[in-house]
Design a protein around this motif. Structure first.
Motif, PDB file in Angstrom:
ATOM      1  N   UNK A  41      -2.131 -11.693  -3.556  1.00  0.00           N
ATOM      2  CA  UNK A  41      -2.573 -10.349  -3.191  1.00  0.00           C
ATOM      3  C   UNK A  41      -1.950 -10.008  -1.845  1.00  0.00           C
ATOM      4  N   UNK A  42      -1.211  -8.911  -1.790  1.00  0.00           N
ATOM      5  CA  UNK A  42      -0.508  -8.518  -0.566  1.00  0.00           C
ATOM      6  C   UNK A  42      -1.338  -7.533   0.242  1.00  0.00           C
ATOM      7  N   UNK A  55      15.175  -1.418   3.151  1.00  0.00           N
ATOM      8  CA  UNK A  55      15.129  -1.982   4.497  1.00  0.00           C
ATOM      9  C   UNK A  55      14.057  -1.312   5.346  1.00  0.00           C
ATOM     10  N   UNK A  56      13.947   0.012   5.229  1.00  0.00           N
ATOM     11  CA  UNK A  56      12.938   0.729   6.021  1.00  0.00           C
ATOM     12  C   UNK A  56      11.527   0.331   5.612  1.00  0.00           C
ATOM     13  N   UNK A  57      11.305   0.140   4.309  1.00  0.00           N
ATOM     14  CA  UNK A  57       9.984  -0.291   3.840  1.00  0.00           C
ATOM     15  C   UNK A  57       9.674  -1.692   4.364  1.00  0.00           C
ATOM     16  N   UNK A  58      10.678  -2.567   4.361  1.00  0.00           N
ATOM     17  CA  UNK A  58      10.506  -3.922   4.883  1.00  0.00           C
ATOM     18  C   UNK A  58      10.139  -3.872   6.361  1.00  0.00           C
ATOM     19  N   UNK A  59      10.803  -3.014   7.133  1.00  0.00           N
ATOM     20  CA  UNK A  59      10.502  -2.886   8.566  1.00  0.00           C
ATOM     21  C   UNK A  59       9.079  -2.408   8.793  1.00  0.00           C
ATOM     22  N   UNK A  60       8.620  -1.448   7.989  1.00  0.00           N
ATOM     23  CA  UNK A  60       7.271  -0.913   8.167  1.00  0.00           C
ATOM     24  C   UNK A  60       6.198  -1.969   7.882  1.00  0.00           C
ATOM     25  N   UNK A  61       6.502  -2.916   6.994  1.00  0.00           N
ATOM     26  CA  UNK A  61       5.527  -3.947   6.659  1.00  0.00           C
ATOM     27  C   UNK A  61       5.649  -5.193   7.519  1.00  0.00           C
ATOM     28  N   UNK A  62       6.741  -5.318   8.245  1.00  0.00           N
ATOM     29  CA  UNK A  62       6.934  -6.525   9.038  1.00  0.00           C
ATOM     30  C   UNK A  62       7.430  -7.707   8.223  1.00  0.00           C
ATOM     31  N   UNK A  63       8.059  -7.419   7.076  1.00  0.00           N
ATOM     32  CA  UNK A  63       8.637  -8.485   6.254  1.00  0.00           C
ATOM     33  C   UNK A  63      10.067  -8.751   6.698  1.00  0.00           C
ATOM     34  N   UNK A  64      10.751  -9.645   5.970  1.00  0.00           N
ATOM     35  CA  UNK A  64      12.164  -9.937   6.227  1.00  0.00           C
ATOM     36  C   UNK A  64      12.940  -9.874   4.920  1.00  0.00           C
ATOM     37  N   UNK A  65      14.176  -9.384   4.988  1.00  0.00           N
ATOM     38  CA  UNK A  65      15.000  -9.273   3.791  1.00  0.00           C
ATOM     39  C   UNK A  65      16.418  -9.713   4.122  1.00  0.00           C
ATOM     40  N   UNK A  66      17.059 -10.316   3.141  1.00  0.00           N
ATOM     41  CA  UNK A  66      18.441 -10.765   3.325  1.00  0.00           C
ATOM     42  C   UNK A  66      19.149 -10.673   1.977  1.00  0.00           C
ATOM     43  N   UNK A  67      20.483 -10.665   2.037  1.00  0.00           N
ATOM     44  CA  UNK A  67      21.296 -10.607   0.818  1.00  0.00           C
ATOM     45  C   UNK A  67      22.434 -11.610   0.939  1.00  0.00           C
ATOM     46  N   UNK A  68      22.850 -12.176  -0.185  1.00  0.00           N
ATOM     47  CA  UNK A  68      23.945 -13.137  -0.181  1.00  0.00           C
ATOM     48  C   UNK A  68      24.619 -13.219  -1.540  1.00  0.00           C
ATOM     49  N   UNK A  98      16.775 -11.495  -1.178  1.00  0.00           N
ATOM     50  CA  UNK A  98      15.529 -12.245  -0.960  1.00  0.00           C
ATOM     51  C   UNK A  98      14.626 -11.490   0.007  1.00  0.00           C
ATOM     52  N   UNK A  99      13.390 -11.287  -0.431  1.00  0.00           N
ATOM     53  CA  UNK A  99      12.361 -10.668   0.406  1.00  0.00           C
ATOM     54  C   UNK A  99      11.360 -11.746   0.788  1.00  0.00           C
ATOM     55  N   UNK A 100      11.166 -11.964   2.106  1.00  0.00           N
ATOM     56  CA  UNK A 100      10.249 -12.990   2.595  1.00  0.00           C
ATOM     57  C   UNK A 100       9.001 -12.322   3.158  1.00  0.00           C
ATOM     58  N   UNK A 101       7.862 -12.617   2.530  1.00  0.00           N
ATOM     59  CA  UNK A 101       6.574 -12.064   2.963  1.00  0.00           C
ATOM     60  C   UNK A 101       5.863 -13.150   3.767  1.00  0.00           C
ATOM     61  N   UNK A 102       5.680 -12.959   5.069  1.00  0.00           N
ATOM     62  CA  UNK A 102       5.166 -14.042   5.918  1.00  0.00           C
ATOM     63  C   UNK A 102       3.704 -14.351   5.649  1.00  0.00           C
ATOM     64  N   UNK A 103       3.312 -15.541   6.064  1.00  0.00           N
ATOM     65  CA  UNK A 103       1.915 -15.955   5.961  1.00  0.00           C
ATOM     66  C   UNK A 103       1.044 -15.021   6.800  1.00  0.00           C
ATOM     67  N   UNK A 104      -0.066 -14.612   6.244  1.00  0.00           N
ATOM     68  CA  UNK A 104      -0.927 -13.639   6.912  1.00  0.00           C
ATOM     69  C   UNK A 104      -0.808 -12.263   6.290  1.00  0.00           C
TER      70      UNK A 104
END
Length: 481
Positions: free
Chosen positions: A365-366, A447-460, A470-476
Motif C-alpha cells: 500500500x503506497x 519525472x515530475x510525478x516522481x519528484x512530487x512523491x520523493x521517489x527515485x527513477x532511472x533508465x538503462x 526502474x522506479x524506487x519507492x523508499x521505505x516509509x
C-alpha cells in the motif's frame, strides 16, 4: 505617512531605538553604581571624622571633669554641637540641591547634631543627649531613625569604660554629597545624550550604506536582467542574503529559460499537425474525388489525435508544475492500481502485437496520489508498448527496505549518450523519432510525478536489447498490505 512607510519600518530607526535604549540603560546603571560608590566612600570618610571628633571631645571632657571645670566642658560640647548643627544646616539649605531647600520655622530651629558626655550607666553628665537614644549600646557606630531622618551616632569610651562621649549627626551632609554628585552626573549625562544619539545615527547610516548601494543596484536593473548581484564590498552580515538572492535569480533564470524552451517546443510540435490540417484543407477545397476526401479525413483525424494528445500532456505538465507536493492522504493499493492500468492498455498492446506481461510479488500500500501514480504507470507502460517489438513487462519486487517497480521492453532502446536526456521535456531519441510518433513529454511527466512523491527513477539499456526503467519507492512511502 505614506503607505510604503506604513508597511516597512526603517531599519535605521529600529537600530537607533535599540542602541539608544541600551545606552540609556547603561547610563542609568552607571549613575546608580557611581552613587552607590560615592555613598560608601562618603560614609567611610564622615564616619572617620565623626569618630575622631568624639575621641577628641572625650579627652577634653575628661580633663575638664577631673579639674572640676564643668562649665568649660559644657561650653566645649555646646560649641562643637552648634558648629555641627550650623554647617549641617548650611548643606541642607544650600540652593540648587536636588532634594530641595529646607527652611526652619522662626523660633523653632531644627537640631541636626547632638553631643553629650555620660557615665557607663547612661547618666548624662554634660551636654544635650539625642532623644530616644538608650544607654548601654556600647562604643562604635550606629545608624538610627529619628524625626523622619537617619542619624549616625558615634560612641567612644575611655580606657576604663567609665565614661562615654556621644556625637550624633543627621544625614544632611551625606544626602547632600550623594544628591549633589548624582545631580551633576545626571546633568552631564543628559547633555551628552543628544551628542551620543547623533553619533549613533551617523554610524548606523554609514554602517547601512552597503544596503543602500545594494538597493540602488537592484533598482537600476532592467526587468529582464537576471544576472547575479555583485557581492563586491558586501559586509559579511548581508552576504548570505545576497547569496540567497543570487540563488533565487539563478533558479528564476533557469525556470524562464525552461518556460521559453517549453513554449518554443510546444509551438513546434503544434506547427506540424496544424500545417497538415491547413494543407489537407486546401486539397479538399480543390478536389471532387471521394477517395481523396476519405484519405484527407483520415489524415485530419490523425492530426487532431496528435494535437489532442499533445494538449492533454501539456495540461498535465501545467498542473504538475503548479504543485509543490503530491496529495498523500489516500492510501493506494499497488496491485489494484497496476491491474487497472494493464487492463486499460491490453487492447493497445494487442493491436500492436505486443505480448504484455505483469507480475507483482509484493502486496503493498503506497502513500501516494492515486491519479498521478496511475498516470505514471500508464506513461511508462505505454512507452514500452509503443517502442517494443514483441514483449513489454511490468514487475514489482522488494529491494532491501524499498520497493522496486520496473518496466521493460524489447525495443531498440537508446544510446548511452541519450540516456541522461531521456527525462527532459520534448526530448526524443534518434530511434524514437524514426519508429514512432510522439512529442517527448511522457517521460518528463513521469519525472515530475516522481519528484512530487520523493521517489527515485532511472533508465538503462538491457543487455538483451531494449530499455529498462526502474522506479524506487523508499521505505516509509509504502507498507505491506
Amino acid at each position: 505617512m505614506t503607505e510604503r512607510k506604513k508597511r516597512f519600518r526603517s531599519l535605521s530607526i529600529r537600530l537607533l531605538m535599540i542602541l539608544t535604549a541600551a545606552m540609556l540603560l547603561a547610563l542609568v546603571v552607571n549613575i546608580l553604581s557611581i552613587l552607590d560608590y560615592v555613598d560608601d566612600e562618603a560614609e567611610e570618610v564622615l564616619d572617620a571624622r565623626l569618630l575622631l571628633t568624639a575621641k577628641n571631645l572625650l579627652r577634653q571632657s575628661e580633663r575638664f571633669v577631673r579639674e572640676g571645670n564643668l562649665n568649660e566642658a559644657w561650653l566645649t560640647l555646646e560649641t562643637i554641637r552648634g558648629l555641627e548643627n550650623t554647617w549641617l544646616k548650611e548643606f541642607a539649605m544650600m540652593e540648587g540641591g536636588l532634594f530641595g531647600t529646607e527652611v526652619d520655622s522662626p523660633g523653632n530651629e531644627e537640631i541636626r547634631a547632638y553631643v553629650w558626655f555620660a557615665s557607663a550607666d547612661g547618666l548624662v553628665k554634660i551636654g544635650q543627649p539625642m532623644p530616644g537614644y538608650g544607654a548601654g549600646k556600647g562604643a562604635g557606630l550606629q545608624t538610627l531613625r529619628y524625626d523622619s531622618h537617619e542619624w549616625r551616632v558615634a560612641a567612644v569610651q575611655n580606657k576604663t569604660a567609665e565614661h562615654f562621649l556621644y556625637v550624633a549627626q543627621r544625614d544632611d551632609l551625606r544626602t547632600y554629597l550623594v544628591h549633589e554628585i548624582g545631580g551633576k552626573l545626571l546633568q552631564k549625562e543628559l547633555l551628552s545624550i543628544p551628542v551620543i544619539v547623533l553619533v549613533l545615527w551617523l554610524g548606523i547610516r554609514r554602517g547601512l550604506r552597503p544596503l543602500s548601494r545594494l538597493n540602488a543596484q537592484i533598482a537600476r536593473r532592467k526587468p529582464g536582467n537576471l544576472q547575479p548581484v555583485s557581492v563586491e564590498n558586501i559586509p559579511g552580515e548581508i552576504a548570505p542574503l545576497v547569496e540567497s538572492i543570487n540563488r533565487l535569480l539563478k533558479r528564476l533564470q533557469s525556470s524562464l529559460e525552461s518556460e521559453r524552451s517549453f513554449t518554443a517546443n510546444a509551438a513546434h510540435e503544434l506547427r506540424n499537425p496544424l500545417a497538415v490540417v491547413r494543407n489537407v484543407a486546401r486539397i479538399l477545397t480543390r478536389t471532387d474525388s471521394m477517395e481523396e476526401v476519405h484519405v484527407s479525413g483520415r489524415i485530419l483525424d490523425k492530426s487532431a489525435e496528435r494535437m489532442g494528445e499533445l494538449l492533454s500532456q501539456l495540461l498535465h505538465l501545467a498542473r504538475l508544475d503548479a504543485l509543490t507536493q503530491a496529495d498523500l492522504q489516500e492510501p493506494v493499493v499497488l496491485r489494484t492500481l497496476l491491474e487497472d492500468v494493464v487492463a486499460e492498455l491490453v487492447p493497445e498492446a494487442d493491436a500492436q502485437g505486443i505480448q504484455l506481461a505483469y507480475s507483482c510479488s509484493e502486496e503493498a500500500v503506497l502513500q501516494a496520489d492515486r491519479e498521478l501514480m496511475s498516470l505514471l504507470v500508464h506513461n511508462l507502460l505505454g512507452n514500452a508498448i509503443k517502442y517494443g517489438h514483441q514483449h513489454a513487462e511490468i514487475s514489482v519486487s522488494r529491494d532491501d527496505g524499498a520497493l522496486r517497480l520496473e518496466v521493460l521492453d524489447d525495443g531498440p532502446g537508446v544510446s548511452d549518450s541519450e540516456l541522461p536526456h531521456l527525462f527532459e521535456r520534448f526530448y526524443r531519441g534518434t530511434v524514437a523519432k524514426q519508429q514512432a510518433q510522439g512529442n517527448g513529454l511522457g517521460l518528463s511527466i513521469v519525472k515530475r510525478i516522481v519528484e512530487l512523491h520523493g521517489f527515485r527513477i532511472s533508465a538503462g539499456r538491457r543487455t538483451e536489447g531494449g530499455l529498462r526503467v526502474s522506479l524506487l519507492i523508499p521505505e516509509g512511502s509504502w507498507a505491506p498490505a
